[in-house]
Design an enzyme around this catalytic site. Structure first.
Site, PDB file in Angstrom:
ATOM      1  N   HIS A  81       2.314   4.688  -8.629  1.00 11.86           N
ATOM      2  CA  HIS A  81       1.873   6.333  -9.031  1.00 11.86           C
ATOM      3  C   HIS A  81       0.395   6.458  -8.498  1.00 11.86           C
ATOM      4  CE1 HIS A  81      -0.491   3.656 -11.717  1.00 11.86           C
ATOM      5  NE2 HIS A  81      -1.399   4.812 -12.111  1.00 11.86           N
ATOM      6  N   THR A 135       0.935   3.590   3.945  1.00 16.81           N
ATOM      7  CA  THR A 135       1.112   4.971   3.113  1.00 16.81           C
ATOM      8  C   THR A 135       2.741   5.475   3.706  1.00 16.81           C
ATOM      9  OG1 THR A 135       0.283   6.056   5.072  1.00 16.81           O
ATOM     10  CG2 THR A 135      -1.211   5.252   3.570  1.00 16.81           C
ATOM     11  N   LYS A 136       3.338   4.849   4.465  1.00 15.67           N
ATOM     12  CA  LYS A 136       4.755   5.274   5.083  1.00 15.67           C
ATOM     13  C   LYS A 136       5.868   4.172   5.138  1.00 15.67           C
ATOM     14  CE  LYS A 136       3.277   5.984   9.599  1.00 15.67           C
ATOM     15  NZ  LYS A 136       2.855   7.159  10.742  1.00 15.67           N
ATOM     16  N   ARG A 150      -0.696   1.068  10.777  1.00 15.31           N
ATOM     17  CA  ARG A 150       0.148   1.342  12.116  1.00 15.31           C
ATOM     18  C   ARG A 150       0.853   0.081  12.712  1.00 15.31           C
ATOM     19  NH1 ARG A 150      -4.852   3.988  12.182  1.00 15.31           N
ATOM     20  NH2 ARG A 150      -4.816   6.146  12.593  1.00 15.31           N
TER      21      ARG A 150
END
Length: 207
Positions: A81, A135-136, A150
């Site tokens: 969250h 983050t992804k 990365r």
């Protein structure tokens, strides 16, 4: 207190699926034990087979976390969250929500102090380097590192490189004999050879 009683207390804590002060007093659980305790808690979406979770790993929203098979979490943090919502709701008089799943597929390693943010799927067959901030999504057969994380290579490439490097080590014969990633019967000799390789032969006091 005898070793038998300590072992009994430890076994009871594991069967009940939660810690007791006595259990922690006698030492932190192994990663496999801790994963089993968390699995038994029923708070996760699911936890698969052959999972290790190092004690100290922070999983803030277990209900949104799914963990596949053959996964090792090494003192990392999983965040499901965005905590800023509480502040923004009060400051702007709004009612926001910002949560996301964390889906860790099969054959994944997440390194020390890595942070996984909401809405991320990792793997299958993926490595997250120590200290990375993810983050992804991490695609299959990918190794990632850095802030933000990365792509740094494919897992298949890393395996091939490590195989070559391992074959050239002075203790490669012990690695070939080792059962699993840690074999207590071989560990003393393995450490001795590594130390000698890093620092030279041990010095003895002249008398």
């Amino acid at each position: 207190m005898s070793g038998a009683i300590r072992g009994l207390l430890r076994a009871l804590a594991l069967r009940r699926g939660r810690f007791t002060s006595l259990f922690l007093r006698f030492g932190a659980p192994t990663p496999i034990e801790y994963a089993d305790i968390l699995r038994r808690s029923g708070r996760f979406q699911s936890i698969g087979r052959d999972v290790g979770i190092v004690y100290g790993t922070e999983i803030l929203d277990p209900a949104y976390v799914r963990i596949g098979n053959n996964v090792l979490l090494a003192n990392c943090t999983l965040v499901g969250h965005d905590g800023s919502v509480e502040v923004l709701n009060r400051a702007y008089g709004v009612k926001l929500d910002a949560v996301g799943k964390i889906d860790i597929r099969d054959n994944v390693f997440i390194g020390h102090r890595a942070i996984i943010l909401p809405g991320v799927t990792i793997g299958p067959n993926a490595l997250v380097a120590a200290g990375a901030v993810v983050t992804k999504d991490v695609p299959p057969d990918s190794a990632v590192g850095g802030v933000p994380a990365r792509h740094i290579g494919s897992v298949a490439e890393i395996v091939r490189r490590r195989e070559k490097e391992t074959a050239e080590l002075p203790w490669a014969d012990l690695i070939a004999q080792r059962v699993g990633a840690f074999d207590p019967t071989l560990e003393p000799e393995l450490v001795r050879r590594r130390v000698e390789h890093f620092y030279g032969p041990a010095k003895t006091d002249d008398k």
